[in-house]
Write a protein that holds these residues in place. Structure first.
Motif, PDB file in Angstrom:
ATOM      1  N   ARG A   1       0.823  -1.206   0.000  1.00 47.20           N
ATOM      2  CA  ARG A   1       0.000   0.000   0.000  1.00 47.20           C
ATOM      3  C   ARG A   1       0.860   1.260   0.000  1.00 47.20           C
ATOM      4  O   ARG A   1       0.654   2.178  -0.811  1.00 47.20           O
TER       5      ARG A   1
ATOM      6  N   ASN B   1       2.903   1.736  -3.324  1.00 46.53           N
ATOM      7  CA  ASN B   1       2.030   2.169  -4.417  1.00 46.53           C
ATOM      8  C   ASN B   1       1.649   3.638  -4.263  1.00 46.53           C
ATOM      9  O   ASN B   1       1.616   4.393  -5.245  1.00 46.53           O
TER      10      ASN B   1
ATOM     11  N   ASP C   1      -5.238   5.115  -1.997  1.00 48.89           N
ATOM     12  CA  ASP C   1      -5.876   3.849  -1.641  1.00 48.89           C
ATOM     13  C   ASP C   1      -4.924   2.663  -1.694  1.00 48.89           C
ATOM     14  O   ASP C   1      -5.299   1.541  -1.374  1.00 48.89           O
TER      15      ASP C   1
ATOM     16  N   SER D   1      -3.684   0.988  -4.153  1.00 51.04           N
ATOM     17  CA  SER D   1      -3.907  -0.030  -5.184  1.00 51.04           C
ATOM     18  C   SER D   1      -2.748  -0.045  -6.179  1.00 51.04           C
ATOM     19  O   SER D   1      -2.039   0.953  -6.350  1.00 51.04           O
TER      20      SER D   1
END
Length: 533
Positions: A39, A42, A152, A154
């Protein structure tokens, strides 16, 4: 997914294939799971791209070992940005050289380095993003932790390529640092080839996916040497890709051998990477002072970048008899060209290696060296792609031989009768004294065997009689100038007399960087001033 290896793709695949609560990073009392790691990295990757960075832009890593170096490295790979290592011991001109020579677009730094960065940042106008890590108040730039937590988390979902790059800056012995260009695919293949000498290694994405999905033992890995050094970077990155937890300790006060062993014991570290005797000797001293550590989980110690003497290896087996010692020999330009492996019952001699299948030793006339002959080590195949922004140096080091590109970084070796080789040292350090060649590393290894010697560096100093005189800088807290003749005789009894130091300068300072590399520039300056005293 790319046909060849890309570290961003490997990390995406790895994160998707394993239990998310598996530990990814352990630093002091902080543990980051793979869920958090994926997380946060990213988020960092997205944040950098959102600030206008594009594929290939350079990110300068001005960090000690810790969570930030590992996370930012993964984020750079995922965003297709290029890693640039910064030696945190560099001073103003060396630091500015790296930032400008690499055309860094991002500089990420630990808070302790903020004053130096603030003083120099006006001299690096090409930098778009300044990123500060740590708990100190931010006077300029952006907060690393904020970027890691925004979003988020992703996957980016971008297409990457095997020829995405990273830069590995190497200080060398003369001039300013040069950045060796590595593609992801070449570096990963070189890592897997080196790992296959120890055990099975997956050579395809599908094999990698199956390996990760199978789970297997959690075998924490510790880069005891700095990430900003090639040994620490490559070994830690290789283990990260295999989802093994990376364990680091605070290094703001330098090498803390007792802290390393405490972490190895408490986290049951299975593999440790060091840089030769510069790390091994202090770690041995700490072992002797604390014999109650649980080291049953430690399986492998890997060394690269500096000599690891046989005598020191033998002493490790007194404390850890089940240990496998992997002594890897290479350069920033080639990663690995040979290795030796030691167990308690079979300890390899100092600097004695078996060359890899794609390496050979060439005489000065270009012909292959035979038994008893010396020459330059050359390697083809899994090598760097040259020096960033330096076509002339690239041409000198990466040479065309019979239609193939061979990297010849300047390491000399002697061919032994059994087909092995004995590494003699870097040619740029070779001392020509009265027409004879003396390789400093060979003399240094003998000096370090003498009682009372903590470390030794050998340099050439201009001399009217000899052309260059062999001078030794001996680090000791017990020896005095009165021991000079005794040490000289000690060397002469083991090597040709012309290799024995003409003068010896004593100091209590270990003249090496935090990565264990010898500081020959400082040693030569001390040799000149000390020899004249």
């Amino acid at each position: 997914m790319a046909d060849g290896w890309n570290f961003g793709d490997i990390l995406d695949l790895t994160a998707a294939a394993l239990p998310q609560d598996r530990p990814a990073l352990i630093h002091e009392d902080r543990t980051i799971s793979w869920r958090e790691f994926d997380r946060r990295t990213n988020n960092l990757a997205r944040a950098l791209l959102a600030r206008g960075l594009k594929s290939g832009d350079r990110v300068a890593f001005y960090h000690r070992n810790g969570v930030e170096y590992a996370e930012l490295l993964a984020a750079a790979f995922k965003a297709r940005l290029t890693h640039v290592n910064v030696n945190y011991r560099y001073r103003d001109e060396e630091l500015i050289h790296i930032l400008t020579d690499s055309h860094a677009a991002v500089v990420s730094f630990d808070a302790e380095f903020a004053p130096m960065i603030d003083r120099l940042r006006s001299r690096a106008p090409g930098v778009k993003v300044w990123l500060q890590a740590g708990e100190a108040e931010i006077s300029f730039g952006e907060n690393y932790e904020a970027l890691a937590n925004e979003g988020d988390g992703s996957p980016l979902g971008i297409k990457r390529a095997p020829d995405d790059t990273l830069l590995l800056y190497t200080g060398g012995t003369t001039g300013m640092p040069k950045g060796v260009i590595w593609t992801h695919d070449t570096l990963r293949r070189a890592q897997l080839t080196a790992l296959s000498a120890i055990g099975p290694a997956p050579m395809t994405y599908e094999a990698h996916r199956e390996h990760i999905a199978a789970g297997g033992d959690i075998l924490p890995f510790m880069p005891a040497c700095p990430w900003m050094h090639g040994t620490g970077l490559s070994t830690a990155l290789a283990q990260m890709c295999f989802a093994q937890p990376i364990v680091t300790v605070d290094s703001t006060s330098g090498l803390d051998a007792p802290a390393l062993w405490r972490a190895i014991s408490s986290h049951r570290v299975a593999q440790v990477a060091i840089v030769g005797d510069a790390f091994a000797k202090p770690m041995l001293a700490a072992l002797e002072a604390d014999r109650d550590l649980d080291l049953t989980g430690l399986r492998v110690m890997i060394s690269s970048g500096a000599m690891w003497s046989r005598e020191v290896k033998e002493r490790f087996f007194e404390f850890i008899p089940h240990l496998l010692i992997a002594d890897m020999f290479g350069a920033s330009e080639t990663l690995s060209f040979g290795a030796s492996f030691s167990t308690r019952d079979a300890v390899a001699d100092t600097a004695r290696i078996m060359l890899t299948a794609n390496a050979k030793i060439l005489r000065e006339d270009g012909a292959p060296a035979g038994p008893g002959e010396t020459g330059l080590i050359a390697i083809k195949g899994m090598i760097g792609a040259g020096y960033y922004g330096d076509a002339e140096k690239t041409k000198r080091t990466y040479r065309e031989i019979d239609g193939e590109t061979w990297c010849i970084p300047g390491d000399w070796a002697r061919v032994n009768e059994d087909g092995s080789a004995t590494l003699l040292g870097r040619g740029s350090n070779c001392i020509n004294t009265a027409g004879e060649k003396v390789f400093p590393e060979e003399v240094e290894e003998v000096l370090k065997l003498a009682e009372g010697v903590i470390d030794a560096l050998v340099v050439g100093v201009p001399d009217e009689k000899w052309g260059n005189a062999v001078v030794a800088i001996v680090t000791s807290d017990s020896l005095t100038p009165g021991a000079e003749n005794e040490l000289r005789d000690f060397v002469a009894a083991r090597l040709a007399r012309y290799k024995a130091p003409k003068r010896i300068v004593f100091t209590q300072t270990v003249m090496r960087g935090p990565n264990g590399k010898a500081d020959y520039k400082a040693a030569r300056a001390l040799a000149i001033s000390g020899a004249a005293a």
